[in-house]
Structures are given as structure tokens and as C-alpha cells.
Scaffold this motif. Structure first.
Motif, mmCIF file in Angstrom:
data_model
loop_
_atom_site.group_PDB
_atom_site.id
_atom_site.type_symbol
_atom_site.label_atom_id
_atom_site.label_comp_id
_atom_site.label_asym_id
_atom_site.label_seq_id
_atom_site.Cartn_x
_atom_site.Cartn_y
_atom_site.Cartn_z
ATOM 1 N N GLN A 405 0.840 -1.191 0.000
ATOM 2 C CA GLN A 405 0.000 0.000 0.000
ATOM 3 C C GLN A 405 0.880 1.248 0.000
ATOM 4 O OE1 GLN A 405 -3.130 -0.032 3.024
ATOM 5 N NE2 GLN A 405 -2.964 -2.258 3.164
ATOM 6 N N ARG A 410 -1.564 13.834 2.603
ATOM 7 C CA ARG A 410 -2.744 14.549 2.115
ATOM 8 C C ARG A 410 -2.665 16.044 2.383
ATOM 9 N NH1 ARG A 410 -8.019 10.645 2.586
ATOM 10 N NH2 ARG A 410 -7.048 8.775 1.681
ATOM 11 N N ASP A 421 -8.008 12.422 -5.724
ATOM 12 C CA ASP A 421 -8.417 11.326 -6.610
ATOM 13 C C ASP A 421 -7.526 11.250 -7.842
ATOM 14 O OD1 ASP A 421 -10.416 10.770 -4.843
ATOM 15 O OD2 ASP A 421 -12.052 11.585 -6.071
ATOM 16 N N GLN A 424 -4.123 9.733 -6.812
ATOM 17 C CA GLN A 424 -4.267 8.288 -6.626
ATOM 18 C C GLN A 424 -4.348 7.567 -7.966
ATOM 19 O OE1 GLN A 424 -7.772 7.753 -4.227
ATOM 20 N NE2 GLN A 424 -6.747 8.264 -2.294
ATOM 21 N N GLU A 425 -5.167 8.081 -8.859
ATOM 22 C CA GLU A 425 -5.369 7.427 -10.153
ATOM 23 C C GLU A 425 -4.096 7.450 -10.984
ATOM 24 O OE1 GLU A 425 -7.401 5.064 -12.567
ATOM 25 O OE2 GLU A 425 -8.271 5.905 -10.728
ATOM 26 N N THR A 442 -7.261 2.350 -6.301
ATOM 27 C CA THR A 442 -7.226 3.509 -5.410
ATOM 28 C C THR A 442 -8.102 3.270 -4.196
ATOM 29 O OG1 THR A 442 -9.148 4.603 -6.403
ATOM 30 C CG2 THR A 442 -6.990 5.001 -7.423
ATOM 31 N N ASP A 470 -3.621 4.838 0.377
ATOM 32 C CA ASP A 470 -4.312 5.526 -0.723
ATOM 33 C C ASP A 470 -4.319 4.706 -2.005
ATOM 34 O OD1 ASP A 470 -4.959 8.506 0.100
ATOM 35 O OD2 ASP A 470 -3.060 7.967 1.034
ATOM 36 N N VAL A 471 -3.343 3.822 -2.140
ATOM 37 C CA VAL A 471 -3.259 2.947 -3.313
ATOM 38 C C VAL A 471 -2.888 1.552 -2.843
ATOM 39 C CG1 VAL A 471 -2.012 2.457 -5.455
ATOM 40 C CG2 VAL A 471 -2.627 4.820 -4.885
#
Length: 548
Positions: A405, A410, A421, A424-425, A442, A470-471
Motif C-alpha cells: 500500500q 494529504r 483522486d 491516486q489514479e 485507489t 491511498d493505493v
């Protein structure tokens, strides 16, 4: 008339009392006096079948043939590791709810790694080191042992025992009378923490003073002639690790001669004798705590962890693993006989499962042309940090990478006016191009999508919104980030999820099934058997077909 009325009242009262006595008797008979939960650390289901002919009649075979065998039992989340496994077995839920997302994980609030059972607010009892600073405080939900304690107004006892602290603490739950684990090094004693008590009970002191562990500092050789161990690979091969001070991973092992270079009494952990000393201590606990001696159900959680140490060092296909299970079978037989004697045959209930299974050594799989291999995780870490610098101008946007992970800073993302977002993507799209990255998702996807099958279903059940990263990413099947010798675990593939589940004893039918069961079904089944509340976040279902 008054005399007749008085006689009638007396008669009715007598009938009511007799009925109440019958109800009491029925209630006493309906519940076992003792539930014994057994978790065998790193046990694959096929160890039951592969070594079946080597087992005696009183251990694994007794549980299988006289009890109920769930042959298609699986873990329903990722990661499959010791802390989450023990927590999930006893809470009936997954890391998504109980919060134990790994053995260790990055704490997003503390900005540091934390241990699943670590607790600096308590003190060691039985040791002068920090090895006893442990409690279940990071586990967010109750166990069925907790619910039994609440139901019985704290009269039913709960005790956890293991070589590993987390293997004793998490199963025992929050209201346990005690959890004990093995402190090796220069002592070879069982210890606990001030979360449970201020001083060790007299029976534990007596056990420690008996020097039982010292008895096991002897030569480890195969129980039967090694030539008969045809269910495993060659004794000498390149797929196994060995002890410090011994050139080859081959029998025999002189533990007394090797102990000084292998942590003193800690060497026992990586031999079948670690299981033996746990069985010895469990029997002492049954006697010392008078478990199962009255009509109020007690719970004893026993975790045999040496199977995990042996598996990690020598690998799934080793003669050492085979011998460890042959000897564990003897320890199980010994424990069951003591339960027959001390609690009474037919008066207790046992379940046996695992906290995860294990992969065959990838180097061995490669040698027989099965797709497998090793992941260069350092290269991945370096590349993703370079990507963050090139794409967003700051590699420090990644706070931590652990347990497959990525944890993002943040506050920095917000300060740079970046969309979380989108970040993360972008990382997912980058990671999926790396060698041996099989899947990547994500946190947003894990939080907003409900999956019903596949790796995605397991990831979702293991994803805790407050604690997970987050991932999340998954390696290719049979690829691991690990040394080239020994086995490991942690994935959502069948070699890590397919674990035994046996029920035996009072209230249990005799039989077997290939229906899929999940590890989270165990605690609700035990709760249903006892007629108590399910653990407060349980998602599993009682397995009606195993109950009489």
C-alpha cells in the motif's frame, strides 16, 4: 377446602420447581463446558490430506473423522497474515471492520509504523523487557470470547496462549482473563502484560520454574525414518534456509549446540518443539484455571505458531514442515486426551483452523516450470518516487510504502492544490506498468465499490477506510517480495487463502462438505452454539450444517 387448595398450590409449586430443574439441566447439557479454538499458523488445507497417512488416529484424524470437515474454507480478505488472521477468526469479521490491517502498518495519525498488539501504556509481566508491552487495544471489535464473557456476567473465563504475542492476545479479546506468550532469549518462559494482571498466577510461575522449555533444547531429528517422508522434497536442496551455525538445512539439528547463535531459547520457535511447549502450557492452564469445571462455558484460544516459523525458514515442500506436522499431530492427540480426562469426553467443543496458508517456494516452482518468481520491490519504490517527482514535483508526497500500500501526505497534496483522486489514479496508472504488478486500485475505488468475487472482493474486505493506504496493489500469482529460500504468505490467491476448518465435540455433527465457507463464519457458529450475541461487527454466518 383450604387443605385441598394448599395441597394443590404445593403440588403446582413442586411441578414448577421440577420444570425449572429440568430447564436448568437442559441448559447445562446444551452448552459445552469449554470451547477450545485452535489456530495452526501458516497451515495449508492440503497438509491434512498430504500427510494424512503419517498421522495417528488421535489427532488430526480424530477431528476429521469424528467431527465435521469444511474442505473448501477460505480467507475472504487481503492481507493473509498472522495479526489479521487471528483477529478475523475470533471476531467473525475482516480488517475492514476490526481494523487489524496487518501485523504492522503505517499509522496515518501518528506518522509512524505501529504493531498490531503493541501498547506502550501497559507494562511487561514476567519479563524485564518491552516484550510484554502488549494488548488488544488496536482491534476495534469484540470476539466471541468477549461476548461469552458479557453473556455470563464475566463468569466464563477466556484465556489465550501462543508462542507469538499477537497469536494469544487478539483471539482472547478485550475482556480476557489472560493472554500468555513465549519469551525465549535467555528465559524460555511464558509472560503477559499489565493489561491483564499485575503478577503471574502461581501455576504460571510453577510452569516457568519447571524449565519445560529447556527440555526441548535437544536434537531435532525426524519422528519416523526420513526415507519414509515421501510426501515432501529432498532433504538437501537450494530452496531452504538454515540455522546460524549449520551449513545445510538437513537433519538432524542439535538445538542445544545451535542455541547461542540463534537467540537462545528462541530457537525452539523454529522447531516442532515450540508447538510442544504450547501444548504443555495449555494443559497446565486447563488445570491451573479449572477450565470447563462448571456449567458456565469457558473459552481457551490456543495458537500453534511454530508451524509458521518452520514454513518461513524451510518452505512448504520441506521435510522439516512434514516432520513438524507429524509431531503437531502427536501434541494434538495429547491435548485432546487431557481434555477428555479433565473436562470430560463429549463435554467440550473444538474448532481447528489457520490464520493463513502459504506459497510454495517460487524458486522451487520455477524449477518445475510453474510460473513464479520474485519481485524487485526496491526498484518499484525507486521508480514510483521518481514518478512523483517528475509528475507532481515532490517525491515526499508519498509518506510510506508498506503491506503493498502507498500512503500519501494529504496535507501536502492539499497545499499544492492537487486533487487527491487524480493523484491516486495517476499512481495506479503508473504502477500497473511495472513488472509483476498484477492489479492496482485507489482507496476511492475501495471505498465506493462493492465487489462480489475475485481479488477485488478480497481487497475490499481488507480495506479499512481510516487505516489503509491511498493505493493498493497486488503481485502476479506466485510472485513474492521475499528471500529465495523459505515460504511466505499475504496474498489473496488460493495458496494463501485455502485453510483447514474442523469442528469437533459437543454440539457438532459428524460429516464433511465442499460448500464454500469463510473464515468469518467461525465466530458466529460458536456464538450460535452457545446461544450468545454475535461479535459486534461480525459479517459471517453460522454454519448450520455443522451443528447438531
Amino acid at each position: 377446602m383450604k387443605t385441598i387448595l394448599k395441597l394443590a398450590i404445593v403440588f403446582v409449586f413442586a411441578l414448577c420447581c421440577r420444570a425449572q430443574e429440568n430447564i436448568t439441566v437442559i441448559n447445562e447439557k446444551s452448552n459445552p463446558k469449554l470451547i477450545v479454538g485452535i489456530v495452526v499458523d501458516q497451515m495449508r488445507y492440503d497438509y491434512l490430506t498430504r500427510f494424512y497417512d503419517k498421522y495417528g488416529d488421535g489427532g488430526f484424524k480424530r477431528l476429521m473423522n469424528e467431527g465435521f470437515n469444511c474442505k473448501n474454507n477460505h480467507f475472504n480478505y487481503v492481507p493473509t497474515s498472522t495479526g489479521p488472521g487471528h483477529a478475523s477468526v475470533y471476531t467473525g469479521t475482516t480488517p475492514k471492520y476490526h481494523g487489524v490491517i496487518g501485523n504492522d502498518w503505517y499509522d496515518k495519525e501518528l506518522k509512524t509504523m505501529v504493531y498490531c498488539a503493541g501498547d506502550d501504556s501497559v507494562q511487561s509481566v514476567g519479563a524485564e523487557t518491552s516484550d510484554g508491552q502488549m494488548s488488544p487495544h488496536r482491534m476495534k471489535t469484540t470476539t466471541f470470547g468477549d461476548e461469552n464473557r458479557l453473556f455470563t456476567q464475566m463468569q466464563g473465563k477466556t484465556i489465550g496462549i501462543s508462542i507469538k504475542d499477537r497469536g494469544a492476545i487478539l483471539p482472547a479479546g478485550h475482556t480476557a482473563n489472560a493472554a500468555y506468550w513465549f519469551y525465549g532469549k535467555d528465559k524460555g518462559h511464558f509472560i503477559t502484560s499489565s493489561f491483564y494482571m499485575d503478577n503471574l498466577p502461581e501455576w504460571v510461575v510453577d510452569f516457568n520454574n519447571s524449565n519445560t522449555a529447556k527440555f526441548y533444547l535437544r536434537t531435532w531429528d525426524t519422528f519416523y525414518d526420513i526415507e519414509t517422508y515421501t510426501e515432501s522434497g529432498d532433504d538437501k536442496n537450494t530452496f531452504e534456509g538454515t540455522f546460524n551455525g549449520k551449513e545445510t538445512a538437513t537433519f538432524p539439528y542439535d538445538l542445544n549446540a545451535l542455541k547461542d547463535k540463534n537467540g537462545g531459547f528462541d530457537i525452539i520457535k523454529t522447531t516442532p518443539y515450540g508447538n510442544s511447549v504450547v501444548a504443555d502450557f495449555a494443559i497446565a492452564a486447563i488445570k491451573g484455571e479449572s477450565l470447563g469445571k462448571d456449567s458456565v462455558t469457558d473459552v481457551l484460544a490456543v495458537s500453534f505458531s511454530s508451524t509458521d516459523y518452520v514454513g518461513h525458514q524451510f518452505g512448504v515442500n520441506s521435510k522439516e514442515v512434514e516432520d513438524t506436522y507429524i509431531r503437531l499431530d502427536k501434541d494434538l492427540e495429547r491435548l485432546l486426551k487431557e481434555l477428555d480426562l479433565l473436562v470430560g469426553s463429549g463435554e467440550y467443543t473444538v474448532f481447528l483452523t489457520a490464520d493463513h496458508a502459504a506459497i510454495d517456494v517460487p524458486a522451487y516452482l520455477q524449477s518445475v516450470h510453474v510460473p513464479a518468481g520474485y519481485v524487485n520491490s526496491r526498484m518499484h519504490y525507486q521508480k514510483i518516487r521518481e514518478f512523483m517527482t517528475n509528475e507532481f514535483g515532490d517525491e515526499a508526497l508519498i509518506e510510506s510504502i508498506s503491506n503493498n500500500q502507498l500512503f500519501l501526505d494529504r496535507e501536502k497534496i492539499k497545499a499544492l492544490d492537487l486533487d487527491l483522486d487524480d493523484v491516486q489514479e495517476a499512481i495506479v496508472n503508473e504502477l500497473i506498468t511495472y513488472p509483476n504488478i498484477y492489479k492496482a486500485y485507489t482507496a476511492t475505488i475501495m471505498s465506493t465499490t462493492s465487489y462480489t468475487e475475485g481479488i477485488e472482493y478480497l481487497l475490499e474486505k481488507g480495506f479499512n477506510q481510516k487505516r489503509s493506504g491511498d493505493v493498493l496493489y497486488v503481485y502476479d500469482p506466485s510472485y513474492i517480495s521475499y528471500g529465495r529460500t523459505g515460504s511466505t504468505h499475504g496474498s489473496g490467491f488460493n495458496y494463501d487463502t485455502h485453510a483447514p476448518l474442523l469442528f469437533f465435540g459437543k454440539g457438532i455433527k459428524q460429516g464433511e462438505t465442499f460448500k464454500r465457507t469463510e473464515i468469518t463464519d467461525i465466530a458466529p457458529t460458536m456464538s450460535a452454539l452457545l446461544g450468545i450475541s454475535f461479535p459486534n461487527a461480525a459479517i459471517g454466518n453460522p454454519l448450520e450444517f455443522v451443528l447438531e
